[in-house]
Design an enzyme around this catalytic site. Structure first.
Site, PDB file in Angstrom:
ATOM      1  N   GLN A 298       0.812  -1.213   0.000  1.00  0.00           N
ATOM      2  CA  GLN A 298       0.000   0.000   0.000  1.00  0.00           C
ATOM      3  C   GLN A 298       0.851   1.271   0.000  1.00  0.00           C
ATOM      4  O   GLN A 298       2.041   1.221   0.280  1.00  0.00           O
ATOM      5  CB  GLN A 298      -0.925   0.002   1.237  1.00  0.00           C
ATOM      6  CG  GLN A 298      -0.189  -0.300   2.526  1.00  0.00           C
ATOM      7  CD  GLN A 298      -1.049  -1.085   3.530  1.00  0.00           C
ATOM      8  OE1 GLN A 298      -2.285  -1.090   3.484  1.00  0.00           O
ATOM      9  NE2 GLN A 298      -0.400  -1.807   4.419  1.00  0.00           N
TER      10      GLN A 298
ATOM     11  N   HIS B 120      -8.856   3.386  19.749  1.00  0.00           N
ATOM     12  CA  HIS B 120      -8.051   2.315  20.360  1.00  0.00           C
ATOM     13  C   HIS B 120      -8.676   1.823  21.670  1.00  0.00           C
ATOM     14  O   HIS B 120      -8.754   0.625  21.913  1.00  0.00           O
ATOM     15  CB  HIS B 120      -6.606   2.795  20.573  1.00  0.00           C
ATOM     16  CG  HIS B 120      -5.853   2.940  19.284  1.00  0.00           C
ATOM     17  ND1 HIS B 120      -4.776   3.788  19.131  1.00  0.00           N
ATOM     18  CD2 HIS B 120      -6.040   2.357  18.074  1.00  0.00           C
ATOM     19  CE1 HIS B 120      -4.323   3.704  17.883  1.00  0.00           C
ATOM     20  NE2 HIS B 120      -5.064   2.840  17.218  1.00  0.00           N
TER      21      HIS B 120
ATOM     22  N   GLU C  94      -0.209  -9.033  11.154  1.00  0.00           N
ATOM     23  CA  GLU C  94      -0.166  -7.851  10.291  1.00  0.00           C
ATOM     24  C   GLU C  94       0.429  -8.256   8.948  1.00  0.00           C
ATOM     25  O   GLU C  94       1.453  -8.943   8.902  1.00  0.00           O
ATOM     26  CB  GLU C  94       0.691  -6.768  10.962  1.00  0.00           C
ATOM     27  CG  GLU C  94       1.147  -5.627  10.121  1.00  0.00           C
ATOM     28  CD  GLU C  94       0.025  -4.853   9.444  1.00  0.00           C
ATOM     29  OE1 GLU C  94       0.081  -4.712   8.204  1.00  0.00           O
ATOM     30  OE2 GLU C  94      -0.875  -4.374  10.152  1.00  0.00           O
TER      31      GLU C  94
ATOM     32  N   ASP D  32      -1.032 -12.575   6.046  1.00  0.00           N
ATOM     33  CA  ASP D  32      -2.389 -12.141   5.731  1.00  0.00           C
ATOM     34  C   ASP D  32      -3.303 -12.724   6.811  1.00  0.00           C
ATOM     35  O   ASP D  32      -3.238 -13.928   7.095  1.00  0.00           O
ATOM     36  CB  ASP D  32      -2.795 -12.672   4.344  1.00  0.00           C
ATOM     37  CG  ASP D  32      -4.172 -12.185   3.904  1.00  0.00           C
ATOM     38  OD1 ASP D  32      -4.393 -12.071   2.685  1.00  0.00           O
ATOM     39  OD2 ASP D  32      -5.013 -11.904   4.782  1.00  0.00           O
ATOM     40  N   GLY D  33      -4.115 -11.887   7.414  1.00  0.00           N
ATOM     41  CA  GLY D  33      -4.989 -12.351   8.501  1.00  0.00           C
ATOM     42  C   GLY D  33      -5.863 -13.522   8.073  1.00  0.00           C
ATOM     43  O   GLY D  33      -6.150 -14.417   8.878  1.00  0.00           O
TER      44      GLY D  33
ATOM     45  N   ASP E 157      -8.496  -4.788  13.471  1.00  0.00           N
ATOM     46  CA  ASP E 157      -8.127  -3.373  13.281  1.00  0.00           C
ATOM     47  C   ASP E 157      -7.519  -3.249  11.889  1.00  0.00           C
ATOM     48  O   ASP E 157      -6.315  -3.163  11.708  1.00  0.00           O
ATOM     49  CB  ASP E 157      -7.108  -2.959  14.354  1.00  0.00           C
ATOM     50  CG  ASP E 157      -6.621  -1.525  14.142  1.00  0.00           C
ATOM     51  OD1 ASP E 157      -5.465  -1.224  14.506  1.00  0.00           O
ATOM     52  OD2 ASP E 157      -7.389  -0.720  13.568  1.00  0.00           O
ATOM     53  N   SER E 158      -8.409  -3.270  10.901  1.00  0.00           N
ATOM     54  CA  SER E 158      -7.942  -3.349   9.516  1.00  0.00           C
ATOM     55  C   SER E 158      -8.099  -2.024   8.797  1.00  0.00           C
ATOM     56  O   SER E 158      -8.737  -1.096   9.293  1.00  0.00           O
ATOM     57  CB  SER E 158      -8.797  -4.387   8.780  1.00  0.00           C
ATOM     58  OG  SER E 158     -10.096  -3.845   8.564  1.00  0.00           O
TER      59      SER E 158
HETATM   60  N1  SAM Z   1      -7.483   2.081  12.713  1.00  0.00           N
HETATM   61  C1  SAM Z   1      -7.207   2.116  11.339  1.00  0.00           C
HETATM   62  C2  SAM Z   1      -8.490   2.290  10.571  1.00  0.00           C
HETATM   63  O1  SAM Z   1      -9.550   2.269  11.213  1.00  0.00           O
HETATM   64  O2  SAM Z   1      -8.457   2.531   9.387  1.00  0.00           O
HETATM   65  C3  SAM Z   1      -6.449   0.873  10.942  1.00  0.00           C
HETATM   66  C4  SAM Z   1      -5.127   0.912  11.490  1.00  0.00           C
HETATM   67  S1  SAM Z   1      -4.014  -0.323  11.093  1.00  0.00           S
HETATM   68  C5  SAM Z   1      -2.769   0.687  10.498  1.00  0.00           C
HETATM   69  C6  SAM Z   1      -4.572  -1.216   9.699  1.00  0.00           C
HETATM   70  C7  SAM Z   1      -3.589  -2.304   9.328  1.00  0.00           C
HETATM   71  O3  SAM Z   1      -4.267  -3.395   8.663  1.00  0.00           O
HETATM   72  C8  SAM Z   1      -2.500  -1.850   8.338  1.00  0.00           C
HETATM   73  O4  SAM Z   1      -1.251  -1.865   8.977  1.00  0.00           O
HETATM   74  C9  SAM Z   1      -2.580  -2.871   7.193  1.00  0.00           C
HETATM   75  O5  SAM Z   1      -1.325  -3.226   6.690  1.00  0.00           O
HETATM   76  C10 SAM Z   1      -3.276  -4.053   7.889  1.00  0.00           C
HETATM   77  N2  SAM Z   1      -3.919  -4.999   6.979  1.00  0.00           N
HETATM   78  C11 SAM Z   1      -4.638  -4.726   5.859  1.00  0.00           C
HETATM   79  N3  SAM Z   1      -5.051  -5.871   5.273  1.00  0.00           N
HETATM   80  C12 SAM Z   1      -4.590  -6.905   6.045  1.00  0.00           C
HETATM   81  C13 SAM Z   1      -4.706  -8.325   5.968  1.00  0.00           C
HETATM   82  N4  SAM Z   1      -5.378  -8.910   4.971  1.00  0.00           N
HETATM   83  N5  SAM Z   1      -4.132  -9.067   6.953  1.00  0.00           N
HETATM   84  C14 SAM Z   1      -3.467  -8.461   7.981  1.00  0.00           C
HETATM   85  N6  SAM Z   1      -3.298  -7.112   8.091  1.00  0.00           N
HETATM   86  C15 SAM Z   1      -3.874  -6.344   7.145  1.00  0.00           C
END
Ligand code: SAM
Length: 292
Positions: A35, A66, A110, A142-143, A160-161
């Protein structure tokens, strides 16, 4: 004015709406494997992190999201020892989870290692205490892969994606939620970042619709976060025990006391209970989703 830089959030371009920040200083900007990432300083919000044109976290208002994504499910559960965070890159949620001494193990999955690496330098207030805590383990994956394969069971899952675009899209699917249910304990609770209903009603309808088919209790709760623009932010709620959502304030307060009354700036037992009282237009979105 010449030389001034403004950075726009492009998440709602289709709606013809943009929130724009006047940049004091760009601290970091890069295209990661997954990204586009930019971190800049803002006069009011402090450090602001954006991924793919969507605001993720700011130092000034991070506490609201949070705290509400963490203390609500953990105190509603009442015996959470194993906690999973999916996403959570900046570690702001992990920092709140580890305030709960009852939590024996916290795993964060993550997808983008560079978000955590960069957060070590730019969000030490989160990563410092988290990475120093022996209960914390970080998995770069990947989650979807993780919850599909793991043989562990979690009391609380916090998703928290990013939004349902790019790498985050799979985290809003029925397949993902079903895999999460498979690795949740008997009284398990899952909460999800579920967008701003005024701008993103479809996201909430879709998630609650999936929850309704999979869990004993499907709902959402809300909080207002200044930089998640558009009014109330919805946090999806999927629970195996329908009683967890309607605990009396006294019970929540007792559990908070047992947890040591750690400092909060937004969450209180009263705010916790009230967050499930939805404004009618959001309640109607949830009912529509439940009606299927
Ligand atoms: N609080 C924020 C929001 O509401 O938009 C999200 C914060 S956090 C930075 C989101 C995280 O999700 C990012 O670091 C991103 O890389 C991660 N992410 C996105 N898709 C993912 C996946 N498929 N598996 C694991 N992590 C993922």
């Amino acid at each position: 004015m010449a030389g001034e830089r403004w950075i726009a959030e492009t998440l709602f371009d289709e709606l013809g709406f943009r929130m724009t920040f006047k940049v004091e200083r760009v601290l970091y900007e890069t295209q990661t494997e997954h990204q586009n990432l930019v971190l800049f300083e803002h006069k009011l919000f402090g450090k602001v992190l954006m991924l793919d044109g969507a605001t993720q976290v700011t130092t000034r208002d991070e506490f609201i999201y949070h705290e509400m994504m963490t203390h609500v499910p953990i105190l509603a559960h009442g015996g959470a020892r194993e906690v999973l965070i999916v996403g959570g890159g900046d570690c702001g949620i992990a920092e709140e989870v580890l305030k709960h001494k009852s939590v024996a193990r916290l795993t964060q999955v993550e997808i983008d290692a560079s978000v955590v690496e960069f957060s070590k330098e730019h969000f030490p207030e989160f990563t410092g205490p988290v990475l120093a805590d022996a209960r914390f383990d970080l998995v770069i994956d990947d989650g979807m892969n993780f919850v599909r394969k793991t043989d562990r069971r979690f009391d609380v899952i916090i998703v928290d994606s990013t939004d349902p675009q790019g790498p985050g899209a799979v985290l809003f699917t029925h397949e993902f939620y079903a895999a999460c249910k498979r690795c949740m304990g008997e009284h398990g609770i899952m909460v999800t970042q579920n967008g701003v209903p005024f701008f993103q009603p479809g996201e909430l309808v879709s998630s609650v619709g999936h929850f309704r088919k999979l869990f004993a209790d499907a709902a959402c709760y809300v909080a207002a976060i200044p930089t998640y623009v558009g009014g109330h932010m919805a946090m999806g709620w999927a629970a195996r025990d329908p009683r967890a959502r309607s605990l009396p304030v006294e019970t929540i307060a007792e559990r908070y006391a047992v947890a040591g009354r750690f400092a909060t700036k937004y969450w209180t037992p009263q705010v916790h209970a009230a967050a499930f009282a939805l404004p009618r237009f959001i309640a109607e979105i949830v009912e529509k989703a439940k009606a299927g």
